[in-house]
Design an enzyme around this catalytic site. Structure first.
Site, PDB file in Angstrom:
ATOM      1  N   LYS A 112       0.406  -1.299   0.223  1.00 13.70           N
ATOM      2  CA  LYS A 112      -0.255  -0.194  -0.059  1.00 13.70           C
ATOM      3  C   LYS A 112       0.738   1.038  -0.057  1.00 13.70           C
ATOM      4  CE  LYS A 112      -4.154  -1.708  -0.710  1.00 13.70           C
ATOM      5  NZ  LYS A 112      -4.947  -1.313  -1.632  1.00 13.70           N
ATOM      6  N   LYS A 195      -3.085 -15.975 -12.665  1.00 14.12           N
ATOM      7  CA  LYS A 195      -5.291 -15.513 -11.773  1.00 14.12           C
ATOM      8  C   LYS A 195      -5.988 -14.674 -12.766  1.00 14.12           C
ATOM      9  CE  LYS A 195      -5.126 -14.661  -7.315  1.00 14.12           C
ATOM     10  NZ  LYS A 195      -5.585 -14.669  -6.074  1.00 14.12           N
ATOM     11  N   LYS A 198      -9.396  -8.055  -9.874  1.00 17.13           N
ATOM     12  CA  LYS A 198      -9.394  -7.756 -11.628  1.00 17.13           C
ATOM     13  C   LYS A 198      -8.841  -6.531 -11.507  1.00 17.13           C
ATOM     14  CE  LYS A 198     -11.584  -5.827  -6.289  1.00 17.13           C
ATOM     15  NZ  LYS A 198     -11.298  -6.842  -5.678  1.00 17.13           N
TER      16      LYS A 198
HETATM   17  P1  ADP Z   1      -8.615  -8.886  -6.839  1.00 15.27           P
HETATM   18  O1  ADP Z   1      -7.305 -10.166  -7.447  1.00 15.27           O
HETATM   19  O2  ADP Z   1      -9.581  -8.821  -7.724  1.00 15.27           O
HETATM   20  O3  ADP Z   1      -8.415  -8.044  -5.971  1.00 15.27           O
HETATM   21  P2  ADP Z   1      -9.411 -10.188  -4.284  1.00 15.27           P
HETATM   22  O4  ADP Z   1      -7.842 -10.220  -3.426  1.00 15.27           O
HETATM   23  O5  ADP Z   1     -10.476  -9.301  -3.722  1.00 15.27           O
HETATM   24  O6  ADP Z   1      -9.682 -10.286  -5.307  1.00 15.27           O
HETATM   25  O7  ADP Z   1      -9.908 -11.649  -3.354  1.00 15.27           O
HETATM   26  C1  ADP Z   1     -11.221 -11.864  -2.710  1.00 15.27           C
HETATM   27  C2  ADP Z   1     -10.661 -13.352  -2.162  1.00 15.27           C
HETATM   28  O8  ADP Z   1     -11.472 -14.682  -3.493  1.00 15.27           O
HETATM   29  C3  ADP Z   1      -9.295 -13.932  -1.714  1.00 15.27           C
HETATM   30  O9  ADP Z   1     -10.155 -15.097  -0.440  1.00 15.27           O
HETATM   31  C4  ADP Z   1      -8.701 -14.270  -3.128  1.00 15.27           C
HETATM   32  O10 ADP Z   1      -8.508 -15.518  -2.787  1.00 15.27           O
HETATM   33  C5  ADP Z   1     -10.348 -15.206  -3.977  1.00 15.27           C
HETATM   34  N1  ADP Z   1      -9.884 -15.319  -5.076  1.00 15.27           N
HETATM   35  C6  ADP Z   1      -9.274 -13.407  -5.786  1.00 15.27           C
HETATM   36  N2  ADP Z   1      -9.452 -14.308  -7.136  1.00 15.27           N
HETATM   37  C7  ADP Z   1      -9.082 -15.253  -7.162  1.00 15.27           C
HETATM   38  C8  ADP Z   1      -9.195 -16.252  -8.274  1.00 15.27           C
HETATM   39  N3  ADP Z   1      -8.468 -15.555  -9.667  1.00 15.27           N
HETATM   40  N4  ADP Z   1      -8.997 -17.483  -8.394  1.00 15.27           N
HETATM   41  C9  ADP Z   1      -9.191 -17.543  -6.695  1.00 15.27           C
HETATM   42  N5  ADP Z   1      -9.264 -17.199  -5.694  1.00 15.27           N
HETATM   43  C10 ADP Z   1      -9.939 -15.688  -6.102  1.00 15.27           C
END
Ligand code: ADP
Ligand code: TRP
Length: 332
Positions: A112, A195, A198
């Site tokens: 951050k 993976k 967003k």
């Molecule tokens: P992003 O990477 O889109 O910002 P977050 O970090 O907000 O997503 O993830 C929120 C939850 O969703 C976490 O528990 C994370 O492990 C799960 N998660 C996010 N992206 C994936 C993915 N591509 N595959 C599996 N789990 C995911």
């Protein structure tokens, strides 16, 4: 007595297929086996200072999507973090137990500092303290979170143990991260690498609320190559990603069919993507429809948060009065 589980999600907007299959499906499973507290971490999102209008809309959207995915307020406690003033009170107490040195070392804090150098506020530094309070205030023992959050859970154990040690009590239990799977599922991105996330851009993620046309457009634009040149060739990551996505949303026969075409070098990625898009549209249809239905039912959404907040405040209130007693803070 069922074991207690707590998990929070920052209200940062719409949930995508990765969030759903990687996280929310686990909560849905857990609500049948545990005493689950699932909440929207709106206070945490103040560390990045969203606009008030965005914050409210995002809290509402997150709730809608949780409900659409199958979280059931009759089986678990669903609430907004800021509806529990007890969280803020216990956060203050725990800030006295957390050391600058350990907080500065946390990788998510360092990220951050890099991301928002003009807003390195104290809330960012004490983010793990607030998260520990979310968990300890309900005496949770299991916390379903992704790998990136494991250090926060370890810090939660440290803070809880430190409290016990300083005040000579065995009050807080140790919580642990939890997954149903030793190999947590990772939903691939549409941009060919890694993976779905967003942070990689709007066109690389499939949101649960995406309309069929939007899903089709995104899938058709997914990165692929010019096709295999030799039979049974190993698949490059971008192609493996398409097959993995198909494995998640399509029938086994469909996956097999395109696998054979790949191995025989007759595959046309345009056809494969068309099929993948249709299967994705159908797979998400029940959730998409539920999202629409719930979006127009403001009264129901308010009721869920009101009743969830009431239940969660009882659990949090008990902890805070016990903590005041242990510390020796008296009400006058
Ligand atoms: P992003 O990477 O889109 O910002 P977050 O970090 O907000 O997503 O993830 C929120 C939850 O969703 C976490 O528990 C994370 O492990 C799960 N998660 C996010 N992206 C994936 C993915 N591509 N595959 C599996 N789990 C995911
Ligand atoms: N920090 C978590 C995340 O970014 C969200 C969160 C806040 C949380 N409080 C929590 C998760 C308590 C589990 C338990 O994903």
């Amino acid at each position: 007595m069922r074991e207690i589980t707590v998990s929070g999600v920052r209200p940062t907007g719409k949930q995508h297929l990765g969030n759903y299959l990687g996280a929310v499906v686990n909560f849905v499973k857990m609500q049948d086996e545990y005493n689950g507290f699932f909440f929207i971490a709106d206070l945490h999102s103040l560390t990045t200072h969203p606009k008030a209008a965005d914050l409210q809309a995002n809290v509402r959207q997150t709730l809608i999507e949780y409900l659409a995915c199958g979280l059931d307020p009759d089986k678990c406690t669903l609430f907004a973090q800021s509806d529990l003033p007890q969280i803020s009170e216990l956060y203050l107490v725990f800030n006295m137990l957390a050391y600058l040195g350990e907080l500065e070392k946390v990788p998510t804090f360092k990220d951050k500092v890099r991301d928002q150098p003009n807003n390195v506020n104290a809330g960012l530094l004490t983010y793990p303290v607030l998260m520990a309070v979310d968990i300890l205030i309900h005496h949770a023992v299991k916390v379903p979170v992704g790998k990136d959050q494991m250090q926060h859970i370890e810090m939660t154990r440290n803070f809880g143990n430190r409290f016990n040690h300083i005040y000579g009590v065995a009050y807080f239990k140790e919580p642990f991260g939890f997954t149903y799977n030793d190999n947590p599922l990772s939903v691939p991105s549409l941009d060919g690498a890694g993976k779905m996330s967003k942070s990689k851009g709007e066109n690389t993620v499939i949101y649960l609320a995406d309309e069929p046309e939007v899903i089709r457009k995104k899938v058709m634009r997914a990165v692929s190559d010019s096709g295999p040149t030799e039979p049974n060739q190993a698949k490059p990551e971008m192609i493996q990603n398409l097959f993995d996505l198909m494995g998640l949303v399509s029938k086994a026969d469909t996956l097999k069919h395109f696998g054979e075409q790949y191995n025989g070098c007759t595959i046309r990625y345009g056809d494969m993507k068309k099929q993948l898009a249709e299967d994705m549209v159908n797979y998400l249809a029940p959730i998409r429809e539920k999202i629409k239905e719930l979006s127009s039912d403001q009264n129901y959404l308010n009721k869920v948060l009101r009743e969830g907040g009431e239940k969660a405040r009882i659990s949090a209130g008990k902890t805070v009065s016990e903590v005041r007693e242990i510390i020796g803070l008296k009400s006058h």
